[in-house]
Each structure stands twice: as C-alpha cells, then as structure tokens.
Design a protein around this motif. Structure first.
Motif, PDB file in Angstrom:
ATOM      1  N   GLN A 157       0.860  -1.192   0.000  1.00  0.00           N
ATOM      2  CA  GLN A 157       0.000   0.000   0.000  1.00  0.00           C
ATOM      3  C   GLN A 157       0.891   1.236   0.000  1.00  0.00           C
ATOM      4  O   GLN A 157       2.085   1.140   0.284  1.00  0.00           O
ATOM      5  CB  GLN A 157      -0.854   0.043   1.284  1.00  0.00           C
ATOM      6  CG  GLN A 157      -1.484  -1.270   1.719  1.00  0.00           C
ATOM      7  CD  GLN A 157      -1.949  -1.181   3.163  1.00  0.00           C
ATOM      8  OE1 GLN A 157      -2.825  -0.364   3.482  1.00  0.00           O
ATOM      9  NE2 GLN A 157      -1.368  -1.972   4.041  1.00  0.00           N
ATOM     10  N   PHE A 158       0.277   2.369  -0.309  1.00  0.00           N
ATOM     11  CA  PHE A 158       0.985   3.626  -0.051  1.00  0.00           C
ATOM     12  C   PHE A 158      -0.050   4.733  -0.003  1.00  0.00           C
ATOM     13  O   PHE A 158      -0.630   5.102  -1.043  1.00  0.00           O
ATOM     14  CB  PHE A 158       2.053   3.906  -1.120  1.00  0.00           C
ATOM     15  CG  PHE A 158       2.931   5.069  -0.759  1.00  0.00           C
ATOM     16  CD1 PHE A 158       2.959   6.218  -1.545  1.00  0.00           C
ATOM     17  CD2 PHE A 158       3.715   5.037   0.394  1.00  0.00           C
ATOM     18  CE1 PHE A 158       3.772   7.298  -1.208  1.00  0.00           C
ATOM     19  CE2 PHE A 158       4.532   6.109   0.737  1.00  0.00           C
ATOM     20  CZ  PHE A 158       4.559   7.244  -0.063  1.00  0.00           C
ATOM     21  N   TRP A 159      -0.345   5.200   1.205  1.00  0.00           N
ATOM     22  CA  TRP A 159      -1.351   6.254   1.367  1.00  0.00           C
ATOM     23  C   TRP A 159      -0.959   7.122   2.555  1.00  0.00           C
ATOM     24  O   TRP A 159       0.003   6.843   3.254  1.00  0.00           O
ATOM     25  CB  TRP A 159      -2.740   5.630   1.581  1.00  0.00           C
ATOM     26  CG  TRP A 159      -2.801   4.500   2.583  1.00  0.00           C
ATOM     27  CD1 TRP A 159      -2.659   3.171   2.338  1.00  0.00           C
ATOM     28  CD2 TRP A 159      -2.945   4.625   4.009  1.00  0.00           C
ATOM     29  NE1 TRP A 159      -2.715   2.447   3.511  1.00  0.00           N
ATOM     30  CE2 TRP A 159      -2.910   3.308   4.559  1.00  0.00           C
ATOM     31  CE3 TRP A 159      -3.123   5.705   4.892  1.00  0.00           C
ATOM     32  CZ2 TRP A 159      -3.034   3.059   5.924  1.00  0.00           C
ATOM     33  CZ3 TRP A 159      -3.234   5.440   6.249  1.00  0.00           C
ATOM     34  CH2 TRP A 159      -3.200   4.140   6.740  1.00  0.00           C
ATOM     35  N   ASP A 174      -3.708  -1.230  -2.515  1.00  0.00           N
ATOM     36  CA  ASP A 174      -3.436  -2.517  -3.175  1.00  0.00           C
ATOM     37  C   ASP A 174      -2.628  -2.234  -4.435  1.00  0.00           C
ATOM     38  O   ASP A 174      -3.163  -1.738  -5.425  1.00  0.00           O
ATOM     39  CB  ASP A 174      -4.761  -3.211  -3.557  1.00  0.00           C
ATOM     40  CG  ASP A 174      -4.516  -4.537  -4.283  1.00  0.00           C
ATOM     41  OD1 ASP A 174      -5.506  -5.187  -4.660  1.00  0.00           O
ATOM     42  OD2 ASP A 174      -3.329  -4.910  -4.471  1.00  0.00           O
ATOM     43  N   ARG A 175      -1.288  -2.493  -4.342  1.00  0.00           N
ATOM     44  CA  ARG A 175      -0.423  -2.232  -5.503  1.00  0.00           C
ATOM     45  C   ARG A 175       0.588  -3.356  -5.658  1.00  0.00           C
ATOM     46  O   ARG A 175       0.824  -4.128  -4.732  1.00  0.00           O
ATOM     47  CB  ARG A 175       0.295  -0.887  -5.342  1.00  0.00           C
ATOM     48  CG  ARG A 175       1.352  -0.894  -4.245  1.00  0.00           C
ATOM     49  CD  ARG A 175       2.159   0.410  -4.199  1.00  0.00           C
ATOM     50  NE  ARG A 175       3.142   0.354  -3.109  1.00  0.00           N
ATOM     51  CZ  ARG A 175       4.023   1.336  -2.848  1.00  0.00           C
ATOM     52  NH1 ARG A 175       4.035   2.452  -3.570  1.00  0.00           N
ATOM     53  NH2 ARG A 175       4.888   1.209  -1.857  1.00  0.00           N
ATOM     54  N   ILE A 176       1.183  -3.428  -6.831  1.00  0.00           N
ATOM     55  CA  ILE A 176       2.325  -4.311  -7.061  1.00  0.00           C
ATOM     56  C   ILE A 176       3.535  -3.687  -6.383  1.00  0.00           C
ATOM     57  O   ILE A 176       3.679  -2.453  -6.397  1.00  0.00           O
ATOM     58  CB  ILE A 176       2.594  -4.437  -8.581  1.00  0.00           C
ATOM     59  CG1 ILE A 176       1.431  -5.153  -9.268  1.00  0.00           C
ATOM     60  CG2 ILE A 176       3.915  -5.143  -8.867  1.00  0.00           C
ATOM     61  CD1 ILE A 176       1.420  -4.986 -10.784  1.00  0.00           C
ATOM     62  N   SER A 225       4.572   0.869   3.207  1.00  0.00           N
ATOM     63  CA  SER A 225       5.548   1.644   2.420  1.00  0.00           C
ATOM     64  C   SER A 225       6.824   0.815   2.330  1.00  0.00           C
ATOM     65  O   SER A 225       7.066  -0.065   3.182  1.00  0.00           O
ATOM     66  CB  SER A 225       5.878   2.974   3.118  1.00  0.00           C
ATOM     67  OG  SER A 225       6.524   2.710   4.362  1.00  0.00           O
ATOM     68  N   VAL A 226       7.662   1.140   1.384  1.00  0.00           N
ATOM     69  CA  VAL A 226       8.977   0.492   1.310  1.00  0.00           C
ATOM     70  C   VAL A 226       9.750   0.827   2.577  1.00  0.00           C
ATOM     71  O   VAL A 226      10.422  -0.022   3.170  1.00  0.00           O
ATOM     72  CB  VAL A 226       9.735   0.943   0.049  1.00  0.00           C
ATOM     73  CG1 VAL A 226      11.156   0.384   0.041  1.00  0.00           C
ATOM     74  CG2 VAL A 226       8.982   0.537  -1.202  1.00  0.00           C
ATOM     75  N   GLN A 227       9.597   2.071   3.025  1.00  0.00           N
ATOM     76  CA  GLN A 227      10.317   2.524   4.213  1.00  0.00           C
ATOM     77  C   GLN A 227      10.061   1.612   5.421  1.00  0.00           C
ATOM     78  O   GLN A 227      10.995   1.147   6.068  1.00  0.00           O
ATOM     79  CB  GLN A 227       9.904   3.965   4.568  1.00  0.00           C
ATOM     80  CG  GLN A 227      10.437   5.035   3.651  1.00  0.00           C
ATOM     81  CD  GLN A 227       9.523   5.333   2.455  1.00  0.00           C
ATOM     82  OE1 GLN A 227       8.778   4.453   2.020  1.00  0.00           O
ATOM     83  NE2 GLN A 227       9.611   6.535   1.917  1.00  0.00           N
ATOM     84  N   ASN A 228       8.768   1.380   5.699  1.00  0.00           N
ATOM     85  CA  ASN A 228       8.447   0.597   6.899  1.00  0.00           C
ATOM     86  C   ASN A 228       8.924  -0.839   6.763  1.00  0.00           C
ATOM     87  O   ASN A 228       9.451  -1.425   7.717  1.00  0.00           O
ATOM     88  CB  ASN A 228       6.926   0.634   7.130  1.00  0.00           C
ATOM     89  CG  ASN A 228       6.525  -0.168   8.355  1.00  0.00           C
ATOM     90  OD1 ASN A 228       6.008  -1.274   8.245  1.00  0.00           O
ATOM     91  ND2 ASN A 228       6.842   0.351   9.531  1.00  0.00           N
ATOM     92  N   PRO A 252      15.313   0.056  -4.669  1.00  0.00           N
ATOM     93  CA  PRO A 252      14.599   0.788  -5.718  1.00  0.00           C
ATOM     94  C   PRO A 252      13.141   0.347  -5.731  1.00  0.00           C
ATOM     95  O   PRO A 252      12.834  -0.808  -5.469  1.00  0.00           O
ATOM     96  CB  PRO A 252      15.304   0.340  -7.006  1.00  0.00           C
ATOM     97  CG  PRO A 252      15.839  -1.016  -6.690  1.00  0.00           C
ATOM     98  CD  PRO A 252      16.183  -0.994  -5.227  1.00  0.00           C
ATOM     99  N   ASN A 253      12.242   1.305  -5.958  1.00  0.00           N
ATOM    100  CA  ASN A 253      10.838   0.943  -6.112  1.00  0.00           C
ATOM    101  C   ASN A 253      10.595   0.831  -7.611  1.00  0.00           C
ATOM    102  O   ASN A 253      10.567   1.836  -8.325  1.00  0.00           O
ATOM    103  CB  ASN A 253       9.948   2.041  -5.489  1.00  0.00           C
ATOM    104  CG  ASN A 253       8.517   1.569  -5.309  1.00  0.00           C
ATOM    105  OD1 ASN A 253       8.137   0.538  -5.882  1.00  0.00           O
ATOM    106  ND2 ASN A 253       7.743   2.286  -4.533  1.00  0.00           N
ATOM    107  N   LYS A 254      10.499  -0.391  -8.133  1.00  0.00           N
ATOM    108  CA  LYS A 254      10.400  -0.627  -9.585  1.00  0.00           C
ATOM    109  C   LYS A 254       8.919  -0.650  -9.952  1.00  0.00           C
ATOM    110  O   LYS A 254       8.236  -1.634  -9.756  1.00  0.00           O
ATOM    111  CB  LYS A 254      11.115  -1.939  -9.940  1.00  0.00           C
ATOM    112  CG  LYS A 254      12.608  -1.888  -9.565  1.00  0.00           C
ATOM    113  CD  LYS A 254      13.313  -3.235  -9.636  1.00  0.00           C
ATOM    114  CE  LYS A 254      13.533  -3.683 -11.058  1.00  0.00           C
ATOM    115  NZ  LYS A 254      14.495  -2.810 -11.770  1.00  0.00           N
TER     116      LYS A 254
HETATM  117  O1  LIG Z   1       6.724   2.907  -0.680  1.00  0.00           O
HETATM  118  C1  LIG Z   1       6.763   4.026  -1.201  1.00  0.00           C
HETATM  119  N1  LIG Z   1       7.443   5.019  -0.583  1.00  0.00           N
HETATM  120  C2  LIG Z   1       7.527   6.291  -1.089  1.00  0.00           C
HETATM  121  O2  LIG Z   1       8.156   7.164  -0.474  1.00  0.00           O
HETATM  122  C3  LIG Z   1       6.861   6.534  -2.320  1.00  0.00           C
HETATM  123  N2  LIG Z   1       6.707   7.640  -3.100  1.00  0.00           N
HETATM  124  N3  LIG Z   1       5.962   7.287  -4.153  1.00  0.00           N
HETATM  125  N4  LIG Z   1       5.624   5.979  -4.060  1.00  0.00           N
HETATM  126  C4  LIG Z   1       6.167   5.488  -2.932  1.00  0.00           C
HETATM  127  N5  LIG Z   1       6.133   4.243  -2.371  1.00  0.00           N
END
Ligand SMILES: O=c1[nH]c(=O)c2nn[nH]c2[nH]1
Length: 294
Positions: A157-159, A174-176, A225-228, A252-254
């Motif tokens: 997710q990312f919101w 809901d994303r790839i 998020s990728v961060q978490n 990298p976020n591909k």
């Molecule tokens: O996981 C994500 N982190 C981000 O900081 C981000 N920015 N756009 N999409 C994203 N996805």
C-alpha cells in the motif's frame, strides 16, 4: 595542490575455485574480486616515485595465490585473509580494501538427485563482502546481498503521504511492489584473523538469516511503504545476529503502472479491475536506510 586521499589496486579479478570432495562430489565457487591499497604511497602520485607501489598486477596474482592456498568460503574469511596479507607483507601499506562478489552456481537436480558436478546460474543475485584490514586497527567486515529481484502482486500500500499542488499520485491500498534488494550488515570490528576464524560459521548463518528475513518480511507484510518494510527487515536481522552492529538497505521501487483502456469500448482496466500493467524501467523510487542497535 595536495593529494587528499588515494587508493589503488586491481578491480574485476574473476576467480573460480573447485573443491573435489572425498565422496566424489565437487563444489564450485566463482567470484569477482577488487583489492585497493592505501598507505605511504603519495609519492607515486606527486613525485613519480613508485618505490612503495605494490603493482596492481601483483595484487591480481596475490588474489589467485591466496585463493589457491586458503579457503574461499565463507567469502568473509577469504576477504579478511587477503586484506590482512597486505598489512602483514608490506610495511608501507596501512589499509587494504578487499571486495568480493560471489556469483550463484546452484547445484542441479538431475533425475530427482543433486548432481555431483553440475550447476546453474539461478539469477543475477550475488553475495557480497567487503573487508578492510587497517594496520594495528583490526579488520572491518561488511556482508551483503545484491541483485535479489523480488515482486509481489498485492500486499503493498501507499497512502497518507503529503499532498500539495505538486502531487498527482493517487493513494493506493493494493499495488504491485517490486524491488531489487541491496542489503548489507556491518560486523563489530574484528581484532584480527583469529577472531574472524571464530566467526566462520556465523557468516554463512547470518547470510541465510538475512536472505530469509528479507524474503519472508517482503512476502508476509501488508507493506504500508517500502520505508516501513525495510525497517522491519533491518530490526529482525539485528535481533538475529548479535555481532552485527548495523544494517543497511537500498531498495529501488520498480514501478508497474496501471493502463487506462477505457478509450477502447469502455474496457475497464484500472483500480480493482486492473490486470494489465506497464512495467517501468525508469524512473524508479529509491529508498535507503541504516538501522543500528539502540
Ligand atoms: O513505498 C513508497 N514510498 C515512497 O516514499 C513513495 N513515493 N511514491 N511511491 C512510494 N512508495
């Protein structure tokens, strides 16, 4: 002018070593090695005086001889032995950097059984190690994974991110998610080769643990998020490997973009109806962190 820093050596030294076992099976290791030396060598740059220069060709030969005379596994041991060799052999060298990239040769299963001497390259993923031996300061070892390409088709997710007049990205639950894992873990400085030898079993175990934790966390977490997600990976590796002081990820976020096909007879292919996507070569997000013990 003044020479503010300098190091030199041989890069891209490709090495293959076979181990012929008592039981008739054979094991292979293939790596790409880079050695870079520092020390009382400035005169080569500033005064055309090469007296203290251990030629890069000498360094290449040293890689081959060390691989012949010492274990090449775990790569942390090999890199430490090779780096310490320069400190022990050349009084003018004060630091030796050795980077090892281990390529994958995975044993083939043939007719349901592991084949004694046949292997295949299952991916561009590599196991990487950097060792730096510094005179009278011990050996610093960094282990890692590179090129482990992963994807999940949902569970990401990312919101809730900042929005303003520059923001177009819609929120998603809901994303790839796809990334090429670059992870590293830094070991507490080793006093010398003896201490590295004591840790030999720990190096392979740590690599297995880090690789398992990375893939399991990637798969199981409904990632906000990728961060978490990379933080959770790092936290688990630190908990699992007491001698590791910090963990680094660079992910990298591909992106895979939805394709709006509604112009074609109202074809629904966005949001919950999205099935066909456009994988993006670039640009890509890039999320990096270092996590250390509290
Ligand atoms: O996981 C994500 N982190 C981000 O900081 C981000 N920015 N756009 N999409 C994203 N996805």
């Amino acid at each position: 002018s003044t020479l503010s820093s300098a190091r030199y050596g041989k890069d891209n030294v490709r090495v293959y070593k076979v181990q012929r076992n008592e039981d008739g099976t054979q094991d292979v290791t293939e790596m790409t090695v880079c050695t870079l030396l520092e020390g009382d060598i400035a005169a080569s740059w500033t005064h055309s005086d090469n007296a203290n220069i251990v030629a890069t060709d000498t360094q290449k030969q040293t890689v081959y001889i060390t691989a012949k005379q010492h274990p090449v596994n775990p790569p942390e041991l090999f890199a430490s032995i090779l780096s310490q060799h320069y400190i022990d052999t050349y009084p003018r060298i004060t630091a030796a950097h050795v980077d090892v990239i281990v390529h994958r040769w995975t044993r083939m299963e043939v007719e349901g059984k592991p084949h004694p001497h046949s292997f295949f390259r299952d991916g561009a993923e590599t196991r990487v190690v950097g060792a730096v031996a510094r005179r009278d300061k011990g050996i610093d070892v960094k282990s890692g994974i590179k090129g482990l390409l992963v994807l999940k088709s949902t569970g990401s997710q990312f919101w809730g991110f900042h929005r303003d007049e520059y923001t177009q990205l819609p929120e998603t639950w809901d994303r790839i998610l796809s990334t090429e894992v670059e992870a590293a873990w830094n070991w507490k400085t080793f006093t010398g080769l003896e201490e590295v030898q004591k840790e030999v079993a720990g190096f392979d175990q740590a690599w297995k643990d880090a690789r398992r934790i990375t893939m399991e966390t990637f798969a199981k977490e409904n990632s906000p998020s990728v961060q978490n997600t990379m933080y959770l990976m790092s936290d688990q590796i630190l908990a699992k490997v007491p001698r590791v002081e910090s963990v680094e990820y660079s992910l990298p976020n591909k992106h895979y973009f939805e394709i709006d096909l509604s112009w074609h007879k109202g074809l629904k292919n966005t949001g919950k109806d999205a099935e066909v996507y456009a994988p993006q070569s670039d640009p890509n997000g890039l999320i990096q962190c270092t996590v250390t013990r509290q």
